[in-house]
Design an enzyme around this catalytic site. Structure first.
Site, PDB file in Angstrom:
ATOM      1  N   LYS A 100       0.451  -1.454   0.066  1.00 29.80           N
ATOM      2  CA  LYS A 100       0.211   0.201   0.462  1.00 29.80           C
ATOM      3  C   LYS A 100       0.782   1.530  -0.077  1.00 29.80           C
ATOM      4  CE  LYS A 100      -3.304   2.503   2.807  1.00 29.80           C
ATOM      5  NZ  LYS A 100      -4.501   2.653   3.663  1.00 29.80           N
TER       6      LYS A 100
ATOM      7  N   LYS B 136      -3.147  -2.184  -3.407  1.00 27.27           N
ATOM      8  CA  LYS B 136      -3.028  -0.687  -3.827  1.00 27.27           C
ATOM      9  C   LYS B 136      -2.515   0.402  -3.640  1.00 27.27           C
ATOM     10  CE  LYS B 136      -5.261   1.421  -0.190  1.00 27.27           C
ATOM     11  NZ  LYS B 136      -5.853   1.584   0.613  1.00 27.27           N
TER      12      LYS B 136
END
Ligand code: PBG
Length: 337
Positions: free
Chosen positions: A205, A258
């Site tokens: 992330k 992500k």
């Protein structure tokens, strides 16, 4: 314009790839990647109240809803064949520690219990973080110097995961990027007889510019500074793989990458390297960007959402968290396509 007569083009017969692109029946027959609604996950933002719905201005089609409305949305998603939901909470009140995240009657826990009671056919995922619950908007309690106290955060994150499991989460998804959070969660779950609750680690992330609309939706923008002291530098691919390695070693059952489109190389690298399920999150800013262009008539929103979701799957993701899950599920089951 006349063609120069003595030039003859000869295409090697085996190089005629257009043969299989001629009709939609042929294209569909040789299609390598298909979106299945079960591999889509819809985010739901829950807030206290009853029969309450507020649109999120930067994300057309996305709303903040009260738990009773979340059940209605979840039923509709299940009807469309969507695989799961991931819950984010807006607590009744915030403090320096993020207490709203782990209390038994916290907003996500309440919603999980209602979804369990409603017996909706969906995988229930809880985002496990503190930034929506702290008054300063960081993902854990602060030290005197204003940095996030890693180990104090991990303790509270583990407590939050146990509360979510107790309320009925199938999967907890730690997203705070604190070191050691997956191991602490696994230990807390096992110590409380939640050995069947799975962990989806947001491993890769990055500190992305694409989380802006989410922070509006979840009211979780940091009051000062940014998250670069804990989220990853988007420049680092090898470090992302180390994060994933460590999270698997600590007990992660699945990995999440992500934002999705800026990290397709990481999705592909993770798929080649690890044998656990891997998902990708097409985050708020990616969705908002596509929707804004579509609303201006600059791109075809439906085609763009289908194309990007297909690309994320093609890169190697097994599932995609997307704000367009309900629409995409309807489109891909539409027999006219
Ligand atoms: C919580 C969390 C965030 C997102 C998912 N979990 C916000 C952040 O890290 O600032 C972003 C999701 C999105 O942008 O759609 N830490």
């Amino acid at each position: 314009m006349t063609l120069v007569p003595n030039i003859t083009t000869t295409v090697d017969p085996t190089h005629r790839l257009r043969r299989t692109r001629r009709t939609e029946a042929l294209r569909s027959f040789v299609r390598e990647t298909r979106i299945h609604p079960r591999n889509l996950v819809a985010p739901i933002f829950v807030q206290p109240g009853h029969e309450r719905r507020e649109p999120v201005s930067s994300m057309p089609g996305v709303e903040r809803v009260s738990p009773d409305e979340a059940v209605i949305d979840a039923r509709r998603l299940a009807q469309r064949g969507v695989g799961g939901v991931i819950l984010f909470g807006l607590p009744a009140s915030k403090d320096g520690q993020g207490t709203g995240a782990w209390i038994a009657d916290g907003i996500v826990q309440e919603t999980l219990r209602r979804l369990r009671d409603a017996d909706v056919d969906l995988v229930l995922i809880a985002d496990t973080c503190l930034c929506e619950y702290t008054d300063h908007g960081h993902c854990g309690p602060l030290r005197a110097d204003g940095t996030v106290d890693n180990d104090a955060a991990v303790e509270r994150i583990a407590q939050t995961a146990a509360a979510q499991a107790s309320a009925g989460a199938d999967i907890v998804a730690p997203s705070a990027m604190m070191d050691g959070q997956v191991a602490a969660i696994r230990a807390a779950l096992d110590a409380n007889a939640f050995e069947q609750t799975a962990i989806l680690a947001y491993s890769a992330k990055s500190a992305s510019a694409f989380y802006g609309p989410f922070r509006e939706a979840a009211d979780s923008a940091p009051a000062f500074g940014d998250r670069r002291g804990y989220q990853m530098d988007p420049a680092n691919g090898r470090e992302a793989l180390r994060e994933m390695d460590i999270d698997i070693a600590e007990g992660a059952d699945m990995l999440l990458v992500k934002p999705a489109l800026p990290s397709l190389d990481l999705v592909a690298a993770a798929r080649a390297r690890f044998d656990v399920p891997i998902g990708a999150y097409q985050v708020s800013g990616e969705y908002a960007t596509l929707m804004a262009a579509a609303q201006n008539g600059w791109i075809d929103g439906r085609r763009a959402l289908l194309e990007t979701t297909t690309s994320i799957l093609r890169a190697g993701a097994g599932f995609v968290i997307t704000y367009a899950a309900a629409d995409i599920a309807a489109w891909v089951t539409d027999t006219t396509r």
